[in-house]
Design a protein around this motif. Structure first.
Motif, mmCIF file in Angstrom:
data_model
loop_
_atom_site.group_PDB
_atom_site.id
_atom_site.type_symbol
_atom_site.label_atom_id
_atom_site.label_comp_id
_atom_site.label_asym_id
_atom_site.label_seq_id
_atom_site.Cartn_x
_atom_site.Cartn_y
_atom_site.Cartn_z
ATOM 1 N N LEU A 1 0.824 -1.200 0.000
ATOM 2 C CA LEU A 1 0.000 0.000 0.000
ATOM 3 C C LEU A 1 0.861 1.254 0.000
ATOM 4 N N SER A 2 1.951 1.234 0.718
ATOM 5 C CA SER A 2 2.851 2.387 0.764
ATOM 6 C C SER A 2 3.421 2.685 -0.618
ATOM 7 N N GLU A 3 3.847 1.657 -1.311
ATOM 8 C CA GLU A 3 4.399 1.838 -2.658
ATOM 9 C C GLU A 3 3.328 2.327 -3.627
ATOM 10 N N ALA A 4 2.119 1.778 -3.500
ATOM 11 C CA ALA A 4 1.022 2.199 -4.366
ATOM 12 C C ALA A 4 0.627 3.647 -4.087
ATOM 13 N N MET A 5 0.630 4.050 -2.827
ATOM 14 C CA MET A 5 0.288 5.436 -2.473
ATOM 15 C C MET A 5 1.350 6.410 -2.994
ATOM 16 N N ALA A 6 2.614 5.994 -2.978
ATOM 17 C CA ALA A 6 3.674 6.831 -3.540
ATOM 18 C C ALA A 6 3.453 7.020 -5.041
ATOM 19 N N PHE A 7 3.045 5.958 -5.724
ATOM 20 C CA PHE A 7 2.778 6.037 -7.164
ATOM 21 C C PHE A 7 1.594 6.960 -7.448
ATOM 22 N N ILE A 8 0.557 6.872 -6.634
ATOM 23 C CA ILE A 8 -0.611 7.738 -6.814
ATOM 24 C C ILE A 8 -0.226 9.193 -6.558
ATOM 25 N N ASP A 9 0.579 9.434 -5.523
ATOM 26 C CA ASP A 9 1.044 10.793 -5.242
ATOM 27 C C ASP A 9 1.832 11.340 -6.427
ATOM 28 N N LEU A 10 2.714 10.531 -6.978
ATOM 29 C CA LEU A 10 3.494 10.929 -8.141
ATOM 30 C C LEU A 10 2.582 11.189 -9.342
ATOM 31 N N SER A 11 1.587 10.343 -9.528
ATOM 32 C CA SER A 11 0.650 10.514 -10.644
ATOM 33 C C SER A 11 -0.109 11.825 -10.529
ATOM 34 N N PHE A 12 -0.582 12.162 -9.326
ATOM 35 C CA PHE A 12 -1.280 13.433 -9.141
ATOM 36 C C PHE A 12 -0.352 14.620 -9.391
ATOM 37 N N LYS A 13 0.883 14.519 -8.916
ATOM 38 C CA LYS A 13 1.829 15.629 -9.105
ATOM 39 C C LYS A 13 2.183 15.819 -10.574
ATOM 40 N N LEU A 14 2.259 14.730 -11.329
ATOM 41 C CA LEU A 14 2.583 14.802 -12.755
ATOM 42 C C LEU A 14 1.349 15.013 -13.628
ATOM 43 N N ASP A 15 0.160 14.988 -13.006
ATOM 44 C CA ASP A 15 -1.105 15.119 -13.716
ATOM 45 C C ASP A 15 -1.281 13.992 -14.736
ATOM 46 N N LYS A 16 -0.950 12.781 -14.318
ATOM 47 C CA LYS A 16 -1.103 11.584 -15.151
ATOM 48 C C LYS A 16 -2.181 10.696 -14.535
ATOM 49 N N PHE A 17 -2.952 10.036 -15.359
ATOM 50 C CA PHE A 17 -3.978 9.078 -14.940
ATOM 51 C C PHE A 17 -5.012 9.708 -14.006
ATOM 52 N N THR A 18 -5.213 11.009 -14.089
ATOM 53 C CA THR A 18 -6.128 11.666 -13.153
ATOM 54 C C THR A 18 -7.580 11.266 -13.386
ATOM 55 N N ALA A 19 -7.951 10.999 -14.612
ATOM 56 C CA ALA A 19 -9.335 10.578 -14.879
ATOM 57 C C ALA A 19 -9.630 9.247 -14.188
ATOM 58 N N GLU A 20 -8.701 8.305 -14.310
ATOM 59 C CA GLU A 20 -8.876 7.010 -13.666
ATOM 60 C C GLU A 20 -8.892 7.152 -12.138
ATOM 61 N N LEU A 21 -7.989 7.967 -11.622
ATOM 62 C CA LEU A 21 -7.925 8.167 -10.170
ATOM 63 C C LEU A 21 -9.188 8.840 -9.645
ATOM 64 N N ASN A 22 -9.716 9.807 -10.385
ATOM 65 C CA ASN A 22 -10.936 10.477 -9.953
ATOM 66 C C ASN A 22 -12.139 9.541 -9.986
ATOM 67 N N ASP A 23 -12.168 8.612 -10.951
ATOM 68 C CA ASP A 23 -13.239 7.612 -10.983
ATOM 69 C C ASP A 23 -13.170 6.712 -9.750
ATOM 70 N N ILE A 24 -11.968 6.280 -9.420
ATOM 71 C CA ILE A 24 -11.785 5.434 -8.234
ATOM 72 C C ILE A 24 -12.172 6.213 -6.980
ATOM 73 N N LEU A 25 -11.739 7.463 -6.905
ATOM 74 C CA LEU A 25 -12.072 8.299 -5.747
ATOM 75 C C LEU A 25 -13.575 8.495 -5.609
ATOM 76 N N LYS A 26 -14.259 8.664 -6.713
ATOM 77 C CA LYS A 26 -15.709 8.858 -6.669
ATOM 78 C C LYS A 26 -16.400 7.636 -6.073
ATOM 79 N N SER A 27 -15.989 6.447 -6.505
ATOM 80 C CA SER A 27 -16.607 5.233 -5.964
ATOM 81 C C SER A 27 -16.236 5.042 -4.497
ATOM 82 N N LEU A 28 -15.008 5.393 -4.115
ATOM 83 C CA LEU A 28 -14.610 5.261 -2.718
ATOM 84 C C LEU A 28 -15.314 6.277 -1.823
#
Length: 139
Positions: free
Chosen positions: A85-112
């Motif tokens: 989970l720590s490694e995955a959270m680091a990847f998500i943090d990096l993705s948000f900072k780079l503005d990559k995969f944000t559509a997919e992340l926002n979909d996951i966030l919406k369901s969560l």
């Protein structure tokens, strides 16, 4: 996206979704691991409301990972001992900072967020069932 918000939601309600996202997209982004998942202790700061002062309540076990893409660093910090989970959270943090995969992340966030709302509603309902009616006690 507010980092505090998405970190809380992903770590509390979406462990499997977070790890699945990481496994699906880690090949699409070139990154290097700066520090492997490592455990440590963090002092937990709490506010004492009577005197409105801060004090350290105790220590919490955490797992921290840092990854980098170019000059951008992603940090994954989770409570407890959870390397994946720590490694995955680091990847998500990096993705948000780079503005990559944000559509997919926002979909996951919406369901969560829906899962979180349902969880809060269930807890509220349980609390309201135990509520005492003082008017009825006087009868």
């Amino acid at each position: 996206m507010d980092r505090k918000l998405w970190t809380r939601i992903f770590s509390k309600y979406g462990r499997t979704e977070t790890i699945d996202f990481y496994n699906n997209f880690k090949e699409a982004l070139d990154f290097e691991i700066i520090s492997e998942p490592s455990e440590g202790l963090v002092m937990m700061k709490t506010r004492e409301h009577a005197k409105n002062s801060l004090f350290y309540m105790g220590e919490v076990l955490i797992t921290e990972t840092k990854i980098r893409h170019g000059s951008t660093v992603g940090t994954g910090l989770v409570k407890g001992s959870d390397n994946e989970l720590s490694e995955a959270m680091a990847f998500i943090d990096l993705s948000f900072k780079l503005d990559k995969f944000t559509a997919e992340l926002n979909d996951i966030l919406k369901s969560l967020k829906n899962i979180e709302a349902n969880d809060i509603a269930e807890k509220t309902e349980k609390i309201l069932q135990t509520k005492v009616s003082f008017e009825m006690m006087n009868d």
